[in-house]
Design an enzyme around this catalytic site. Structure first.
Site, short mmCIF file in Angstrom:
data_model
loop_
_atom_site.label_atom_id
_atom_site.label_comp_id
_atom_site.label_asym_id
_atom_site.label_seq_id
_atom_site.Cartn_x
_atom_site.Cartn_y
_atom_site.Cartn_z
N ASP A 26 0.85 -1.13 -0.16
CA ASP A 26 0.00 -0.07 -0.30
C ASP A 26 1.01 1.21 0.05
O ASP A 26 2.19 1.22 0.38
CB ASP A 26 -0.89 -0.02 1.32
CG ASP A 26 -1.88 -1.10 1.37
OD1 ASP A 26 -2.17 -1.67 0.25
OD2 ASP A 26 -2.10 -1.30 2.53
N1 URA Z 1 -1.12 -6.01 3.93
C1 URA Z 1 -1.60 -4.79 4.00
O1 URA Z 1 -2.49 -4.64 4.70
N2 URA Z 1 -0.92 -3.65 3.39
C2 URA Z 1 0.19 -4.06 2.80
O2 URA Z 1 0.91 -2.97 2.06
C3 URA Z 1 0.91 -5.19 2.61
C4 URA Z 1 0.13 -6.28 3.36
#
Ligand code: URA
Length: 236
Positions: free
Chosen positions: A101
């Site tokens: 993310d």
């Molecule tokens: N899980 C998440 O919630 N976000 C990420 O960026 C990677 C794994």
């Protein structure tokens, strides 16, 4: 690999330019003119452009310590793509093997070898990824064992039919854990902690398979993978 991709990998041409040359009939595979950009070619094919033999560049394999406010996509959106951080030739011919993310930091693997990245991305490969997680609410000592068991047995995520696959939770401190999962569902780590009534306030990926984020890389820095790191996936 696709013929148009092979041409890009062996020349300075873009995909569009390669397609134009193909259309004009300037590319031969084993002596035969091929115009279809999706035609599949292999390392042992004799591929010529204007009569000159083409040799594909070696594939590239990179680790990057992703900073916040960059996205793991080949196109810029609200935030820019992490590929801007590489400052190497044809960076946008590469792809990211397993997204993070925008507000997650840490290890991402970047390559132009689709077969290699398949080992990381494919749900069938159960590739382990380890995250350092900072939590809003402290986990007290009575809750620890229950939580470890819940994560081990599988968590029911909102909107999913199946429980998450067994995950390994390692408690580092009251509000900090290491979590190893073998799946890559959308926002998976955040949703797993939301499902047990907590909230992720910081997330950093430290490891993918056997590849650990190089501690000498600060946020935004990158390096090519070593042969051993590359082969750790080729062999699994
Ligand atoms: N899980 C998440 O919630 N976000 C990420 O960026 C990677 C794994």
């Amino acid at each position: 690999m696709r013929l148009d991709k092979f041409i890009c990998k062996s020349t300075e041409l873009t995909r569009t330019e390669a397609k134009k040359l193909l259309k004009k009939g300037e590319v031969r595979v084993n002596g035969e003119v091929i115009k279809n950009p999706a035609f599949q070619v292999h390392a042992n094919n004799d591929i010529t452009l204007d009569g000159q033999s083409l040799i594909a560049r070696e594939s590239r394999y990179i680790m990057l310590n992703k900073p916040m406010d960059f996205i793991c996509s080949n196109v810029d959106e609200v935030y820019p793509s992490v590929l801007h951080l590489l400052e190497i030739d044809k960076a946008f011919d590469l792809h990211i093997a397993g997204r993070l993310d925008a507000d997650t930091t840490g290890l991402i693997l970047i390559t132009d070898d689709g077969r290699w990245s398949h080992n990381i991305i494919s749900p069938k490969k159960d590739c382990a990824k380890t995250y350092r997680v900072w939590l809003r609410d402290d986990i007290n000592s009575e809750q620890q064992q229950t939580l470890i068991e819940q994560f081990q047995q599988g968590i029911q995520l909102h909107g999913e039919k199946q429980l998450t696959k067994p995950a390994l939770l390692n408690i580092i401190g009251p509000d900090q854990v290491l979590l190893t999962i073998t799946e890559g569902k959308y926002h998976q780590v955040k949703r797993m902690f939301a499902a047990v009534g907590n909230k992720v306030v910081g997330l950093h990926r430290e490891q993918i398979g056997k590849i650990k984020l190089d501690k000498s890389l600060s946020l935004g820095q990158w390096r090519f993978l070593t042969q051993t790191e590359v082969e750790s996936f080729a062999l699994t």
